[in-house]
Scaffold this motif. Structure first.
Motif, PDB file in Angstrom:
ATOM      1  N   ASP A   1      -2.778   8.001   0.651  1.00 28.24           N
ATOM      2  CA  ASP A   1      -3.321   6.819  -0.011  1.00 28.24           C
ATOM      3  C   ASP A   1      -4.212   7.160  -1.195  1.00 28.24           C
ATOM      4  O   ASP A   1      -4.844   6.264  -1.754  1.00 28.24           O
ATOM      5  CB  ASP A   1      -4.118   5.973   0.989  1.00 28.24           C
ATOM      6  CG  ASP A   1      -3.206   5.200   1.918  1.00 28.24           C
ATOM      7  OD1 ASP A   1      -2.020   5.037   1.582  1.00 28.24           O
ATOM      8  OD2 ASP A   1      -3.672   4.756   2.974  1.00 28.24           O
TER       9      ASP A   1
ATOM     10  N   GLU B   1      -1.293  -8.188   4.482  1.00 27.35           N
ATOM     11  CA  GLU B   1      -0.118  -8.861   3.967  1.00 27.35           C
ATOM     12  C   GLU B   1      -0.121 -10.337   4.359  1.00 27.35           C
ATOM     13  O   GLU B   1      -0.569 -10.716   5.432  1.00 27.35           O
ATOM     14  CB  GLU B   1       1.149  -8.191   4.516  1.00 27.35           C
ATOM     15  CG  GLU B   1       1.485  -6.840   3.910  1.00 27.35           C
ATOM     16  CD  GLU B   1       0.678  -5.730   4.493  1.00 27.35           C
ATOM     17  OE1 GLU B   1       0.753  -4.598   4.007  1.00 27.35           O
ATOM     18  OE2 GLU B   1      -0.062  -6.003   5.448  1.00 27.35           O
TER      19      GLU B   1
ATOM     20  N   ASN C   1      -2.374  -3.401  -6.259  1.00 27.01           N
ATOM     21  CA  ASN C   1      -3.257  -3.458  -5.094  1.00 27.01           C
ATOM     22  C   ASN C   1      -4.327  -4.515  -5.292  1.00 27.01           C
ATOM     23  O   ASN C   1      -4.841  -4.713  -6.389  1.00 27.01           O
ATOM     24  CB  ASN C   1      -3.958  -2.106  -4.880  1.00 27.01           C
ATOM     25  CG  ASN C   1      -2.945  -1.032  -4.633  1.00 27.01           C
ATOM     26  OD1 ASN C   1      -1.775  -1.332  -4.463  1.00 27.01           O
ATOM     27  ND2 ASN C   1      -3.393   0.212  -4.609  1.00 27.01           N
TER      28      ASN C   1
ATOM     29  N   HIS D   1      -0.040   4.944  -3.224  1.00 24.51           N
ATOM     30  CA  HIS D   1       0.689   4.978  -1.961  1.00 24.51           C
ATOM     31  C   HIS D   1       1.896   5.886  -2.150  1.00 24.51           C
ATOM     32  O   HIS D   1       2.782   5.594  -2.965  1.00 24.51           O
ATOM     33  CB  HIS D   1       1.115   3.578  -1.542  1.00 24.51           C
ATOM     34  CG  HIS D   1      -0.047   2.684  -1.223  1.00 24.51           C
ATOM     35  ND1 HIS D   1      -0.583   2.591   0.038  1.00 24.51           N
ATOM     36  CD2 HIS D   1      -0.792   1.879  -2.009  1.00 24.51           C
ATOM     37  CE1 HIS D   1      -1.603   1.758   0.021  1.00 24.51           C
ATOM     38  NE2 HIS D   1      -1.741   1.306  -1.214  1.00 24.51           N
TER      39      HIS D   1
ATOM     40  N   ALA E   1       6.113  -5.347  -8.960  1.00 19.85           N
ATOM     41  CA  ALA E   1       5.388  -5.743  -7.760  1.00 19.85           C
ATOM     42  C   ALA E   1       3.931  -5.921  -8.107  1.00 19.85           C
ATOM     43  O   ALA E   1       3.410  -5.264  -9.004  1.00 19.85           O
ATOM     44  CB  ALA E   1       5.545  -4.693  -6.661  1.00 19.85           C
TER      45      ALA E   1
ATOM     46  N   VAL F   1       7.584   2.098  -7.856  1.00 19.31           N
ATOM     47  CA  VAL F   1       8.191   2.333  -6.552  1.00 19.31           C
ATOM     48  C   VAL F   1       9.496   3.106  -6.732  1.00 19.31           C
ATOM     49  O   VAL F   1      10.336   2.747  -7.559  1.00 19.31           O
ATOM     50  CB  VAL F   1       8.462   1.008  -5.831  1.00 19.31           C
ATOM     51  CG1 VAL F   1       9.231   1.244  -4.537  1.00 19.31           C
ATOM     52  CG2 VAL F   1       7.160   0.279  -5.537  1.00 19.31           C
TER      53      VAL F   1
ATOM     54  N   THR G   1       5.592   4.727  -3.166  1.00 20.18           N
ATOM     55  CA  THR G   1       6.002   3.592  -2.337  1.00 20.18           C
ATOM     56  C   THR G   1       5.336   2.286  -2.748  1.00 20.18           C
ATOM     57  O   THR G   1       5.595   1.255  -2.132  1.00 20.18           O
ATOM     58  CB  THR G   1       5.669   3.867  -0.865  1.00 20.18           C
ATOM     59  OG1 THR G   1       4.258   4.060  -0.726  1.00 20.18           O
ATOM     60  CG2 THR G   1       6.413   5.093  -0.363  1.00 20.18           C
ATOM     61  N   ARG G   2       4.484   2.297  -3.762  1.00 18.59           N
ATOM     62  CA  ARG G   2       3.906   1.066  -4.286  1.00 18.59           C
ATOM     63  C   ARG G   2       3.568   1.268  -5.756  1.00 18.59           C
ATOM     64  O   ARG G   2       3.119   2.340  -6.144  1.00 18.59           O
ATOM     65  CB  ARG G   2       2.648   0.659  -3.514  1.00 18.59           C
ATOM     66  CG  ARG G   2       2.038  -0.638  -4.026  1.00 18.59           C
ATOM     67  CD  ARG G   2       0.741  -0.994  -3.341  1.00 18.59           C
ATOM     68  NE  ARG G   2       0.942  -1.467  -1.984  1.00 18.59           N
ATOM     69  CZ  ARG G   2      -0.045  -1.919  -1.209  1.00 18.59           C
ATOM     70  NH1 ARG G   2      -1.275  -1.925  -1.664  1.00 18.59           N
ATOM     71  NH2 ARG G   2       0.212  -2.339   0.010  1.00 18.59           N
ATOM     72  N   ASN G   3       3.786   0.232  -6.554  1.00 12.36           N
ATOM     73  CA  ASN G   3       3.493   0.318  -7.979  1.00 12.36           C
ATOM     74  C   ASN G   3       2.009   0.555  -8.209  1.00 12.36           C
ATOM     75  O   ASN G   3       1.158  -0.006  -7.516  1.00 12.36           O
ATOM     76  CB  ASN G   3       3.909  -0.975  -8.687  1.00 12.36           C
ATOM     77  CG  ASN G   3       5.416  -1.140  -8.746  1.00 12.36           C
ATOM     78  OD1 ASN G   3       6.155  -0.294  -8.252  1.00 12.36           O
ATOM     79  ND2 ASN G   3       5.872  -2.225  -9.327  1.00 12.36           N
ATOM     80  N   CYS G   4       1.699   1.416  -9.185  1.00 10.74           N
ATOM     81  CA  CYS G   4       0.320   1.673  -9.602  1.00 10.74           C
ATOM     82  C   CYS G   4       0.183   1.276 -11.067  1.00 10.74           C
ATOM     83  O   CYS G   4       1.001   1.665 -11.907  1.00 10.74           O
ATOM     84  CB  CYS G   4      -0.047   3.155  -9.427  1.00 10.74           C
ATOM     85  SG  CYS G   4       0.000   3.729  -7.728  1.00 10.74           S
TER      86      CYS G   4
ATOM     87  N   THR H   1       4.236  -3.543   1.435  1.00 13.09           N
ATOM     88  CA  THR H   1       3.991  -2.100   1.433  1.00 13.09           C
ATOM     89  C   THR H   1       4.914  -1.448   2.435  1.00 13.09           C
ATOM     90  O   THR H   1       5.537  -2.102   3.258  1.00 13.09           O
ATOM     91  CB  THR H   1       2.527  -1.785   1.813  1.00 13.09           C
ATOM     92  OG1 THR H   1       2.295  -2.304   3.118  1.00 13.09           O
ATOM     93  CG2 THR H   1       1.574  -2.414   0.817  1.00 13.09           C
TER      94      THR H   1
ATOM     95  N   SER I   1       3.281  -8.239  -2.483  1.00 10.34           N
ATOM     96  CA  SER I   1       2.255  -7.559  -1.680  1.00 10.34           C
ATOM     97  C   SER I   1       2.839  -6.737  -0.550  1.00 10.34           C
ATOM     98  O   SER I   1       2.144  -6.363   0.370  1.00 10.34           O
ATOM     99  CB  SER I   1       1.291  -8.606  -1.090  1.00 10.34           C
ATOM    100  OG  SER I   1       2.020  -9.502  -0.272  1.00 10.34           O
TER     101      SER I   1
END
Length: 687
Positions: free
Chosen positions: A359, A657, A646, A449, A643, A396, A380-383, A604, A602
């Motif tokens: 994380d 979520e 955060n 992530h 997406a 992602v 695994t998640r857009n930054c 994950t 949202s």
């Protein structure tokens, strides 16, 4: 018990030795409190006999684990004591009260109201050792002639040192002037010791036999004028010659005792042993049959079936002692409560490695420094990309390979730049793309992530994992230990090997089931046993083959103690540059080229296949959604356009979520990520 005399009183049977009856009449009889105040722990154990106790027809000896009464004639072997509190008695009113030993108040010595006729008496007859209490201030209520000088009544002197047959003193005059003078020890007069300025805590007073004999008063309290006599109150531990259990009683019990250690050595007592003491016995002492005198504590560190069998009066076989290599494992946190296991190195099951979740960039750095080859990651998640903070944008499905860690220059505010540590990663493109791989810098304080990409699908024994990889490590038990009736490790989707330890253990079993053994970690269980004369349930040349439980479930207290013992001086995660958090909350939104999908915004990767641990570091920013910035896609062109980034709460934790998402929503994202990861693993295995 030869040489003992049994006395029957009111239906109860007491035992004493003939020589002790003489000792009971001697002048050595003391109240228990007074006897314990003068007892040195180096003289233990001591055998005491109750000379003046209490007696009930239906006596209740034990209340809440402590003895509350003894009868005349009882013989007790004191094996240890612990200072718990201090009894305070008011000299004038005889009122008594107790203070805990950790009481923070301070006390001053109240000098005795008694005159000393010579300087030699003042030096030698003071209750407190002179060398430990210098300087001592005293007054003279009579004239003292010192050669050509005569000190008048009320002169104040401070004793500085004693040299041969004279005292070096400082004489204070009426105008506060002072001078040194030598006063012979034979000098006669009427001397009174004055109250000193030194203050003491209860622990300091109780640690000094000389101080304990003094009287004290509180300072800076409403009771400062009360003169007190302080006495220690001990929690005493011992055994009796007619009972097997360990006794615990207070030294404040109103009984008189006499020390009969030297005249009554023939009395046989049970010798309680802790597990640590048993483990220190020589190898020749095993195997042995023991009886449990005191079971484990009420909140043990172990949570296993055999621990519940270790009750009082249970007979056990201690087969042998050893030091076992063990591993601490925990189930990855999920909706259910976590479980923790202490697993022997001899565990016969097999494991496969599981991809780890991260994380933050700091977690990736800690993991990458423990392996030689480059760590590969899947986003695994857009930054969101934040140019003025040097935070790159990640999508992602992108793949990264950690190259190293180095100092980089990042903006800090409007004009300043700051040198921070960052991970140097290489973006891995698809095989059919012609673009060259490019580097990306992840500051160690960056949140994100990521999931580890593994090309390894081998099965490993537990000892092989310890040899080939550095812990902690995420694994899955894929085959059970054939020696276990029910293997608790099989069935968990992911287990984390927290670390390894060497545990001093005793291989034990119940007397009626000698073949079913378990390992007792002696440093984790507090209980006492005693050796018995029971014979072993097998012939001398037919030692049974033992089946050892290799998995022991433990509690979170065990895990906490394990981490506390293995804690290193690792540096904490770095903080973001100053001003970055306020800039994030006030920065206007950027223009976007596409509208984020509310359905997948949202979501994950929280599936059964990939359970991510909690982040080691989270910044605290305002409860406000951050704007999204589009960027090109490399390895996931078919993914949703964008997406939502955060969202943090004011306490710095991720918002849960939304409950409006259905199971199909999650399954689509999970299937999508799982498909990408399977493709990556196949390509890595082919290469």
């Amino acid at each position: 018990m030869s040489g003992l005399l049994k006395i029957g009183i009111g239906g109860l049977l007491f035992t004493t030795c003939p020589s002790a009856r003489t000792a009971m009449a001697d002048s050595g009889v003391l109240p228990l409190q007074q006897y314990m105040a003068s007892l040195d722990s180096a003289r233990l154990p001591r055998i005491l006999q109750v000379c003046s106790g209490v007696y009930f027809q239906e006596s209740i000896y034990e209340i809440l684990g402590n003895e509350v009464c003894f009868s005349t004639g009882d013989v007790i072997k004191v094996t240890g004591f612990e200072l718990l509190s201090v009894s305070c008695e008011d000299v004038s009113s005889k009122e008594t009260f107790e203070l805990p030993i950790n009481h923070t108040g301070l006390f001053k010595i109240v000098p005795e109201v008694r005159p000393y006729s010579t300087m030699e008496e003042l030096v030698k007859l003071r209750p407190v050792d002179l060398q430990s209490s210098l300087p001592v201030t005293f007054t003279s209520r009579s004239k003292v002639a010192l050669g050509e000088v005569t000190l008048g009544e009320g002169a104040v002197l401070t004793l500085l040192s004693v040299e041969d047959d004279r005292c070096r003193c400082q004489v204070r005059g009426q105008s506060e002037a002072s001078a040194e003078a030598y006063v012979p020890l034979a000098t006669r007069g009427e001397f009174y010791v004055c109250e000193g300025e030194e203050c003491f805590t209860l622990r300091e007073i109780m640690a000094s036999p000389c101080l304990r004999s003094q009287r004290f008063r509180f300072i800076n309290t409403t009771m400062c004028q009360r003169t007190l006599v302080l006495s220690p109150v001990f929690q005493m531990c011992g055994v009796m010659n007619l009972r097997k259990n360990v006794l615990r009683f207070s030294s404040s019990l109103e009984v008189d005792v006499v020390d009969i250690t030297d005249v009554c050595k023939e009395v046989n007592f049970v010798s309680p042993l802790s597990l640590t003491e048993v483990h220190s016995q020589p190898e020749e002492s095993f195997p042995v049959v023991v009886e449990v005198l005191e079971g484990p504590e009420k909140l043990p560190m172990l949570n296993c079936e055999w621990l519940r069998l270790l009750q009082k009066e249970t007979l056990l076989i201690f087969h042998r002692k050893r030091t076992s290599a063990m591993f601490m494992m925990s189930s990855v946190k999920s909706q259910k409560s976590q479980q923790y296991f202490l697993v022997s190195k001899q565990y016969g099951g097999q494991f496969r490695r599981r991809p780890r979740g991260f994380d933050s960039a700091y977690e990736i750095h800690a993991a990458s420094s423990s392996q030689t080859s480059g760590l590969r990651l899947l986003v695994t998640r857009n930054c969101e990309e934040v140019e003025e903070e040097g935070l790159p944008g990640l999508n992602v499905g992108e793949q990264l390979e950690v190259v190293g860690c180095q100092e980089v220059q990042l903006p800090c505010g409007q004009t300043e730049r700051r040198s921070v540590e960052a991970l140097v990663c290489r973006r891995l493109q698809d095989v059919d793309e012609a673009d060259e791989d490019d580097e990306v810098f992840l500051p160690l304080y960056m949140q994100g992530h990521f999931v580890e990409v593994l090309s390894d699908n081998k099965k490993y024994k537990l000892q092989d994992l310890d040899r080939l990889f550095k812990l902690p490590l995420d694994v899955k038990a894929v085959s059970r230990d054939p020696e276990l009736v029910a293997d608790p490790l099989v069935g968990f989707n992911c287990l984390r090997i927290e670390g390894a330890t060497l545990e001093p253990t005793i291989l034990a079993s119940l007397l009626h089931k000698p073949e079913l053994c378990f390992e007792i970690p002696v440093q984790r269980i507090s209980m006492s046993v005693c050796k018995t004369q029971h014979a072993l349930p097998w012939a001398a040349d037919q030692t049974p083959e033992c089946r050892v439980e290799s998995v022991t479930e433990v509690t979170d207290r065990f895990l906490y103690q394990f981490h506390k013992e293995s804690m290193t001086s690792a540096r904490p995660p770095p903080r973001p540059p100053k001003g970055s958090l306020s800039d994030l909350t006030t920065r206007p939104p950027k223009a976007t080229q596409s509208t984020p999908s509310k359905k997948f915004g949202s979501l994950t990767l929280r599936s059964k296949s990939f359970s991510l641990p909690p982040p080691a570091f989270r910044p605290t920013i305002a409860d406000k959604q951050l704007p999204a910035t589009p960027r090109r896609y490399s390895a996931a062109q078919t993914l949703p356009a964008r997406a939502l980034p955060n969202t943090y709460s004011k306490q710095g934790t991720l918002v849960e979520e939304s409950p409006e998402h259905t199971a199909e929503d999650y399954e689509q994202v999970e299937d999508l990520i799982a498909g990408i990861l399977n493709k990556v693993q196949k390509n890595a295995a082919a290469n």
